[in-house]
Every structure is written in structure tokens, then in C-alpha cells.
Scaffold this active site. Sequence first.
Site, mmCIF file in Angstrom:
data_model
loop_
_atom_site.group_PDB
_atom_site.id
_atom_site.type_symbol
_atom_site.label_atom_id
_atom_site.label_comp_id
_atom_site.label_asym_id
_atom_site.label_seq_id
_atom_site.Cartn_x
_atom_site.Cartn_y
_atom_site.Cartn_z
ATOM 1 N N TYR A 120 16.087 29.745 10.612
ATOM 2 C CA TYR A 120 14.761 30.374 10.823
ATOM 3 C C TYR A 120 14.457 30.331 12.549
ATOM 4 C CZ TYR A 120 13.191 30.166 6.038
ATOM 5 O OH TYR A 120 13.156 30.495 4.473
ATOM 6 N N LYS A 179 0.867 -1.264 0.166
ATOM 7 C CA LYS A 179 0.067 0.060 0.157
ATOM 8 C C LYS A 179 0.891 1.350 0.049
ATOM 9 C CE LYS A 179 -0.310 -0.345 5.017
ATOM 10 N NZ LYS A 179 -0.983 -1.045 6.281
HETATM 11 C C1 LIG Z 1 -0.221 -1.910 6.921
HETATM 12 C C2 LIG Z 1 -0.772 -3.138 7.557
HETATM 13 C C3 LIG Z 1 0.131 -4.378 7.413
HETATM 14 C C4 LIG Z 1 1.440 -4.211 7.042
HETATM 15 O O1 LIG Z 1 2.053 -3.936 8.121
HETATM 16 P P1 LIG Z 1 3.552 -3.671 8.681
HETATM 17 O O2 LIG Z 1 3.704 -3.255 10.187
HETATM 18 O O3 LIG Z 1 4.225 -2.850 7.581
HETATM 19 O O4 LIG Z 1 4.233 -5.109 8.521
HETATM 20 C C5 LIG Z 1 -0.573 -5.423 7.592
HETATM 21 N N1 LIG Z 1 -2.090 -5.621 7.863
HETATM 22 C C6 LIG Z 1 -2.768 -4.581 8.057
HETATM 23 C C7 LIG Z 1 -4.434 -4.464 8.063
HETATM 24 C C8 LIG Z 1 -2.089 -3.124 7.429
HETATM 25 O O5 LIG Z 1 -2.987 -2.087 7.438
#
Ligand SMILES: *Cc1c(COP(=O)(O)O)cnc(C)c1O
Length: 387
Positions: free
Chosen positions: A273, A53
Site C-alpha cells: 500500500y 492483568k
Molecule cells: C503492570 C504493573 C506491574 C508489573 O510490571 P512488569 O513491568 O510487567 O513487571 C507491577 N506493578 C504495577 C503497579 C503495575 O501496574
Amino acid sequence: MSPEFNQPGRRMSGPVIPAEATGVIVVDLAQLGANWRALRDLVAPAECAAVVKADAYGLGAGEVIPALWRAGCRTFFIATIGEARQARALAPEATLYVLDGLLPATAAQLAQVSARPVLSSLPEVREWAEFARQEARRLPCGLHIDSGLNRLGLVTADVAALAEDADLMAHLDTRLVMSHLASADDPDDPKNREQLAAFSAARARLPAAAAALSASDGLMLGSDFHFDLVRPGYALYGGQPSKGRTMPVAPVVTVRARVLQVREVPPGETIGYSATYRTETRRLVATIAAGYADGFARSSSASNAHPGGAVGYKGRLAPVLGRVSMDLITVDVTDCQDLGMARGDWVDLIGPGITLEDAGHRADTIGYEVLTRLGRRFHRIYTGSGG
Ligand SMILES: *Cc1c(COP(=O)(O)O)cnc(C)c1O
């Protein structure tokens, strides 16, 4: 194969880095593939999927998904329909699960790319079943059980309602029953076993389907947590999410940026800044072509009272001085004087001596956020093939 730094525009054994590049993100696809295979071996006979994702955690789905496919991965999790469409084009044979589930009136779009929604509420289940009825076919999907995260997923009463509704269930082709752990980064947290028990109980009430509970950190909790499939994301990209348990993976990402100039700043001067940092002694300061627009979090800013981020130079750490600005940071290289830093050199933002976790910690966040916020402005290089 490592790209040759400090030789802008010159082809060595690796890819060319344009002279005009202010920063470079190197993604090692060979290591990505090796990480996936190491996790596959760790969880066998369970299947190892990949979570890709958010553009493969910012590393580029267009390169990462084909590399993982070549490594042997066959099941991919994405969050949105747009991501599913892209993943389908890249991996025509893959099994795709959409973690955000079914948005209203999008069943046809999901079905069009043969993506399986992970259904998280009764309205989603009903809408998917109704779409399947209209299409006169059973359409594969996943079911998300909430075992204690209280974010997405069917709660106990929903599972009971489904278990009693044979007509509704008959329209579903449930291929996966999954849940997600809240505290798996801490192997000693009793919540892990509580969620395991809640998930097992819910699963027993639903039709037989592959079961999945663990992301990267969860798969380090032992084989009780593997079920039929695990869903790592972060660890594939070289992250170490688990407290006290080292995952058998190595870094995939290196981020480097250029030194624009090195200057002496006398005592009593302020840097950056809002003048949040004042020199107490003479400092040698390097101005680096990386800022929050490149993913170097502004929360890595440093004042005299609070240290912040750091960059690496030839194995030494150079701490940030003052505010992180959009395009620039200023770092203290007084202790690197003997290393001969010069204009056009490269410093490490993520690399040897600065892990994703270090960078996250120094910015009051986590490595995940550092990874997914890497900017679009740096030159990207992909090495290896993953397979
Ligand atoms: C993002 C996600 C993962 C992967 O998690 P990691 O900690 O990056 O391995 C797995 N399951 C769900 C439901 C997620 O939202």
C-alpha cells in the site's frame, strides 16, 4: 515438547497444528513456571507475586493463572474487577489485588470475590471504609503510595491525613502498602533511590503491613527494593525489561505465521500500500499471513528510507518491505534463497533471533505492547503445566 512445524495436521511428539492455521502462538507453561520459581529464588525471603492483568499480558489468564498457582504462586495482581472475577474462579484460594483500585459503587462486587482493592486516593479509602462499616467487618485492602510516578497513589498530604485519622484507619484492614517505580529499567537512574526513600518515609507513617515496591525491572535493583513482596509481570512471560541487567528468565512465547507465497520482484517495482518501498535490485519476496490484526504492528512498516520489522526463517532475518497491512506482510527473503522457502512454511514473528524486545524496538514501541497486542486469530497452543 515443541509443536511440530511444517507438518500441518500431523501429530508428532507435540500438539496438532491445524492445516488451516495461518499463525500459531505457542505458550510454554513449563517455562512460565520455571521463570516464576527463578524470580522467587532471587527475591527470597520476600514473596514473589505475579501480575496477570490484561489477560496475563495477552497470553491467556485461563491457562497462565492455574500454571502459576501450580508453580507455587499465591498472590496475584490484576487491574479490573472483571479480571478479579476470572482470577477468583481459576484460583479460589489465591490472594487477589486489584490495581485499578475501587471504582465508585463497586465495593460489593470486589468483596463478593474476596478481591482486595489497591486504594489510591482518599475518596477510595473512605468509600472502602464506609462499605466495611455497613458490612460490620474489616475488609482487607492495599494502599498505593505515589512515590514519584504521579499516576496513581496517595500523595504525601494524603498519607498524613490518613495517619491522623485513627477512626478511618480502624475500619481498614490494610494488608499491603505499595508503590511503583518510574525508571527501574535503568539501574543507574537516581530516581530509583529517591522513590525508595519516599516510599520508606510514607510507609513509616502507616500501620504495619506487607510492603511492595518493585515490578520486574525493580527487583533487579537489589534486595533494598524487595521489601516483603515483589510484583513481576513481564519477566514471568520471558521479557527482559532491565537495561544492562539480564533477568534469570527465558522466553515463554513463540509466534509463527505461514508463508502464503514467494515471488520474484524485479527492480523498480513498488511493494504494498501507498508504494512506500521501491526495489532497487531484483528481490525475492515472501508474503506472510500476519498483519496488524494479528498484532504485527503497522509501525513495523518499512520504506526505502526507514527499516522496520523483520521475521526469522531458519535462523536468518528477513526484513519487512513496505507497509504492514491488516492480514499480510511482505518480507525480503533474497538472502534465504538457499534455504528453500516454500508456500506453507512457517516464519518466526517472536522466537529464535527475534525477542519481544527486538520486535518492540523495530515497531517503535516496547515488548510489553507487542505481547499484549497478540491477535485473537492465530491458533494458540499451551505446552507443559507450570507445576
Ligand atoms: C503492570 C504493573 C506491574 C508489573 O510490571 P512488569 O513491568 O510487567 O513487571 C507491577 N506493578 C504495577 C503497579 C503495575 O501496574
